[in-house]
Design an enzyme around this catalytic site. Structure first.
Site, short mmCIF file in Angstrom:
data_model
loop_
_atom_site.label_atom_id
_atom_site.label_comp_id
_atom_site.label_asym_id
_atom_site.label_seq_id
_atom_site.Cartn_x
_atom_site.Cartn_y
_atom_site.Cartn_z
N PHE A 1 38.76 -42.42 -17.83
CA PHE A 1 38.65 -41.08 -16.62
C PHE A 1 39.36 -41.44 -15.72
O PHE A 1 40.03 -40.00 -15.42
CB PHE A 1 37.06 -41.26 -16.26
CG PHE A 1 36.79 -39.82 -15.74
CD1 PHE A 1 36.31 -38.38 -16.76
CD2 PHE A 1 37.29 -39.11 -14.60
CE1 PHE A 1 36.52 -37.32 -16.42
CE2 PHE A 1 36.86 -37.95 -13.54
CZ PHE A 1 36.67 -37.41 -14.45
N LYS B 1 42.44 -43.01 -15.00
CA LYS B 1 43.56 -43.94 -16.06
C LYS B 1 44.67 -44.31 -14.19
O LYS B 1 44.69 -45.47 -14.62
CB LYS B 1 44.29 -43.09 -16.64
CG LYS B 1 43.34 -43.45 -18.01
CD LYS B 1 44.78 -42.71 -19.47
CE LYS B 1 43.50 -42.98 -20.89
NZ LYS B 1 42.97 -43.70 -21.40
N MET C 1 44.08 -40.47 -27.09
CA MET C 1 45.48 -40.68 -26.22
C MET C 1 46.28 -41.66 -26.49
O MET C 1 47.34 -41.20 -25.98
CB MET C 1 44.95 -40.78 -24.67
CG MET C 1 43.78 -40.13 -24.82
SD MET C 1 43.73 -38.34 -24.63
CE MET C 1 44.31 -38.16 -23.18
N CYS D 1 40.96 -51.20 -27.77
CA CYS D 1 41.82 -49.54 -27.67
C CYS D 1 42.25 -49.58 -29.61
O CYS D 1 42.67 -49.90 -29.11
CB CYS D 1 42.37 -49.90 -27.02
SG CYS D 1 43.61 -48.23 -27.63
N ASN E 1 43.85 -46.90 -30.48
CA ASN E 1 44.59 -45.99 -30.22
C ASN E 1 46.17 -46.41 -30.20
O ASN E 1 46.93 -45.50 -30.01
CB ASN E 1 44.27 -44.92 -29.48
CG ASN E 1 43.12 -43.91 -30.00
OD1 ASN E 1 42.81 -43.83 -31.09
ND2 ASN E 1 42.76 -44.39 -28.75
N LYS F 1 36.19 -57.24 -22.82
CA LYS F 1 35.92 -55.76 -23.31
C LYS F 1 36.37 -54.79 -24.88
O LYS F 1 37.54 -55.63 -25.38
CB LYS F 1 36.46 -53.62 -22.69
CG LYS F 1 35.68 -52.60 -23.59
CD LYS F 1 36.13 -51.82 -22.45
CE LYS F 1 35.78 -50.32 -23.41
NZ LYS F 1 36.32 -48.96 -22.28
C1 FMN Z 1 39.29 -40.48 -23.53
C2 FMN Z 1 39.32 -41.20 -23.21
C3 FMN Z 1 40.12 -42.59 -22.77
C4 FMN Z 1 39.59 -43.56 -22.80
N1 FMN Z 1 40.33 -44.25 -22.72
C5 FMN Z 1 39.63 -45.94 -22.18
C6 FMN Z 1 41.11 -46.41 -21.90
O1 FMN Z 1 41.74 -46.53 -21.51
N2 FMN Z 1 40.25 -48.26 -21.71
C7 FMN Z 1 39.42 -48.38 -21.87
O2 FMN Z 1 39.52 -49.45 -22.33
N3 FMN Z 1 38.65 -47.55 -22.92
C8 FMN Z 1 39.34 -46.10 -22.91
N4 FMN Z 1 37.90 -45.81 -23.40
C9 FMN Z 1 37.21 -45.55 -23.74
C10 FMN Z 1 35.39 -45.86 -22.48
O3 FMN Z 1 35.62 -46.25 -21.43
C11 FMN Z 1 34.25 -45.76 -23.41
O4 FMN Z 1 34.06 -47.59 -23.65
C12 FMN Z 1 34.02 -45.71 -24.73
O5 FMN Z 1 34.65 -44.17 -24.26
C13 FMN Z 1 32.19 -45.24 -24.51
O6 FMN Z 1 31.71 -44.84 -23.82
P1 FMN Z 1 30.44 -43.04 -23.49
O7 FMN Z 1 30.16 -42.85 -24.93
O8 FMN Z 1 30.25 -42.78 -22.67
O9 FMN Z 1 32.13 -42.20 -23.52
C14 FMN Z 1 38.13 -43.58 -23.11
C15 FMN Z 1 37.06 -42.96 -23.97
C16 FMN Z 1 37.57 -41.80 -23.76
C17 FMN Z 1 36.72 -40.54 -24.08
#
Ligand code: FMN
Length: 353
Positions: free
Chosen positions: A69, A71, A118, A182, A184, A215
């Protein structure tokens, strides 16, 4: 009707990332004005029963902002004013990265979910490190840093790459999260194999990274999660975060955006993520951070009872708006009272045998 119910249709009329950028811009402005004070008065729930200690940090409440969120570590203090008990900034990589081409973030409205690819876009460790060091005294809550591998770096060179990033952000971070999950970035999740993870984690340990957490992906098969958790114990890590987004598409998704490539987050991830919290909490003695589909106090409470000391959310903030941390914290107090717990800490792992 709250203010977010008025703003949400406008935001949801924009492409998801455009809306995210607009919200960020507003937050950055608000952070520098007396509005931050007004937000604190409105959203911070100050109650001893919510306080949690984990990996040497004191969290004023168990509800934090998940990685992705913020970054680039621009608004941790504003997020604290919205009542969050910690903020995990990043993912940060050694070099600045632009990520994948847009569009790369999609709402699944009917499912209260997001798919994103992303690709770890961020300003890079030098810039984020300086920003964090300058801002750290402002944030009244712990700030974690999510460390990720640079895109062009091979698995063999990953330990040095993570170390570079860690050293740049070390001063301004309160805890450090190794992101090997991650979905992606090409080859990224393969870093979760035992040897790669051991090399990265021990390099960071040698560099002094502490508290250090890892993580994990919800897509790892159980034996691989067990391997990863064994490593957490062997290397004396300080915590585990479960879980990142999933490339799986659970049955029953209704939105056509389910067909987009990327990691799914939000409501449909909740059961799997909570299952993973329980799986981890049953196997390690260190704190587990639960993330995935937390929208309500009941969702947070389920993760806490399954063994999470701390929870995080991202997608819930998009769907429920700025009152989400307050609503969850107030709701948690009611649930604790209902079930006869004196504090959140008392309820951690209540559902474990
Ligand atoms: C747009 C977006 C970008 C994210 N970027 C990262 C990231 O850079 N690193 C990471 O460990 N997780 C990233 N996440 C994952 C979140 O930290 C989280 O683990 C995941 O979204 C599940 O939680 P939620 O259901 O509350 O969104 C991202 C999630 C979203 C939606």
């Amino acid at each position: 009707m709250n203010a977010y119910q008025l703003v949400k249709p406008l935001l949801f009329g924009l492409p998801a990332e455009t809306a995210h950028d607009a919200v960020h811009a507003g937050m950055r402005v608000a952070q520098r004005t007396p509005a931050a004070r007004a937000l604190r008065d409105r959203y911070v729930v100050d109650d001893d029963r919510l306080r949690v200690d984990a990996f040497g940090q004191r969290f004023p409440n168990p509800v934090g902002v998940a990685a992705g969120f913020d970054k680039n570590a621009r608004v941790p203090s504003l997020l604290a004013s919205l009542g969050f008990g910690h903020v995990e900034v990043g993912g940060v990589t050694a070099e600045p990265q632009s990520g994948n081409p847009r569009p790369r973030m999609f709402r699944l409205r009917e499912d209260e979910a997001i798919v994103n690819r992303m690709g770890l876009n961020n300003n890079g460790a030098d810039v984020v490190g300086e920003r964090l060091a300058a801002a750290a005294p402002d944030a009244p809550v712990p700030v974690g840093v999510n460390l990720a591998k640079s895109e062009h770096v091979s698995a063999d060179d990953a330990p040095a790459d993570y170390r570079y990033t860690y050293e740049r952000v070390a001063e301004g971070g309160d805890f450090f999260v190794v992101n090997v999950s991650c979905p992606n970035s090409e080859g990224f999740r393969e870093l979760q194999n035992r040897d790669s993870m051991a090399a990265i984690l021990s390099t960071l340990r040698d560099a002094g990274a502490s508290p250090l957490l890892v993580k994990l992906s919800p897509d790892l098969p159980d034996p691989a999660v067990e391997d990863a958790l064994d490593l957490v114990t062997e290397l004396g890590l300080d915590g585990v975060i479960a879980a990142n987004t999933t490339t799986d598409r659970p049955e029953g998704l209704r939105s056509h955006n389910r067909a987009e490539e990327g990691g799914l987050s939000g409501k449909p991830l909740e059961p799997r993520a909570t299952g993973m919290v329980r799986f981890a909490a049953e196997r390690v003695d260190v704190p587990v951070v639960g993330v995935g589909g937390v929208f309500t106090a009941e969702d947070a409470y389920r993760k806490i009872r399954a063994g999470a000391r701390v929870v995080q959310l991202y997608t819930g903030l998009v769907y429920r708006g700025p009152s989400i941390a307050r609503d969850i914290n107030e709701g948690l107090l009611d649930l604790l009272e209902r079930d006869g717990f004196d504090s959140v800490e008392d309820a951690v792992g209540a559902d474990l045998d």
